[in-house]
Design an enzyme around this catalytic site. Sequence first.
Site, mmCIF file in Angstrom:
data_model
loop_
_atom_site.group_PDB
_atom_site.id
_atom_site.type_symbol
_atom_site.label_atom_id
_atom_site.label_comp_id
_atom_site.label_asym_id
_atom_site.label_seq_id
_atom_site.Cartn_x
_atom_site.Cartn_y
_atom_site.Cartn_z
ATOM 1 C CE1 TYR A 165 -2.997 -3.040 0.296
ATOM 2 C CE2 TYR A 165 -4.070 -1.926 2.114
ATOM 3 C CZ TYR A 165 -4.027 -2.956 1.201
ATOM 4 O OH TYR A 165 -5.013 -3.915 1.205
ATOM 5 C CG ASP A 247 -1.586 -20.371 3.194
ATOM 6 O OD1 ASP A 247 -0.789 -20.030 4.100
ATOM 7 O OD2 ASP A 247 -1.255 -21.159 2.279
ATOM 8 C CG ASP A 271 -7.198 -4.352 3.853
ATOM 9 O OD1 ASP A 271 -8.240 -4.285 4.534
ATOM 10 O OD2 ASP A 271 -7.058 -3.760 2.769
ATOM 11 C CG ASP A 275 -12.458 -6.596 6.175
ATOM 12 O OD1 ASP A 275 -12.313 -5.818 7.141
ATOM 13 O OD2 ASP A 275 -12.755 -6.203 5.044
#
Length: 376
Positions: A165, A247, A271, A275
């Site tokens: 980012y 993962d 990020d 969530d």
Amino acid sequence: MGDHLPGHVPARGPVPARGPVPARGPVPGRGYVVAHLPGDGVGPEVTEIARHCVDIAAARRGFTVEWRPYSLGARQYLATGEVLPDPVLDELRKTDAILLGAVGDPQVPPGVLERGLLLRLRAELDLYVNLRPSRLRAGVGGAVTRHRLEDLDLMIVRENTEGLYAGAGGTVHRGTEFETATEESLNTRAGVARCVRYAAELAARRRGRLTLVHKTNVLTHAGDLWRRTAGEVAARAGVSLDYAHVDAACLYLVDDPARFDVIVTDNLFGDILSDLGAALTGGLGLAPSGNLNPDRTGPSVFEPVHGSAPDIAGTGKANPAGAVLSAGLMLDQLGEEAAAADLDAAVSSVLAAGAPASTREWDEALRANLEGVAAR
């Protein structure tokens, strides 16, 4: 940024239960200037309720908050072509904290507000930690029904200014069959170390368990830097350090979340994981967030993560819990731990009694709870 609406753990770890404290007037020196950026969509609705809750808790706990509103977001951009004018940024630097609603509108091209406002604030104010609590509360149906409340009480510490980012990369030969797009992940030892240091100190105040999440078997350069640095920092902090590939961490969060206390990870992985943590603990409408400057060289930014949800704006369906819990994180960062605990307990109490169906009912229930605390 545009997700639909469907807990907070204070940044210093769970606050122990406290008995009634006599109400008192403002204490000299305990006054704070907070910038209010209501934003777009449901942002003004949910942050207005968060403001009410902060004001009640402030009166209860003996400090004051001066709110300074700023009209930043999609409406500002569409009207003026400006996202974050330099004079406004200079004013924001002088505040003690920033409460942000949500920004985004289908009329604004993707990336304009994200990079021009959110990412710029992170860079300019050095908000190098994104703190995302994930806590399952009574009365909330998590995504995995067999999880107990004690199974899901963790913090995700996401590096917030580097990685993919950071904005490095570009596109060449746009519009041709040879168009090439690159995104570069930038990771500095100083940036990694300070993020892990915050996470390790947080873990030390909680249960002493820190987990680094990365993908070291494929991202060998960045992963090696993160793993070596995390090991050194954790050893100095005296906390245990575990490791999981990203993962595998997703699988563990769903199947065995109790293994986690504090997770530290890079920008992109954080990020995504945060969530997932929100989905497991009731949805994005209950998820608070703090973009922190732990060095306190400038204000930190606190925001719910549910997005502006323009399709339900003005319908009275917005859930303000995420905004109220984000305001609780803000109070904790300002050093007002008791007031932060008041907001956290109020949200938990309302949820345990059965989540209200409307924004107005949420407002009434939260006020009644907080004012009941103040009346005792």
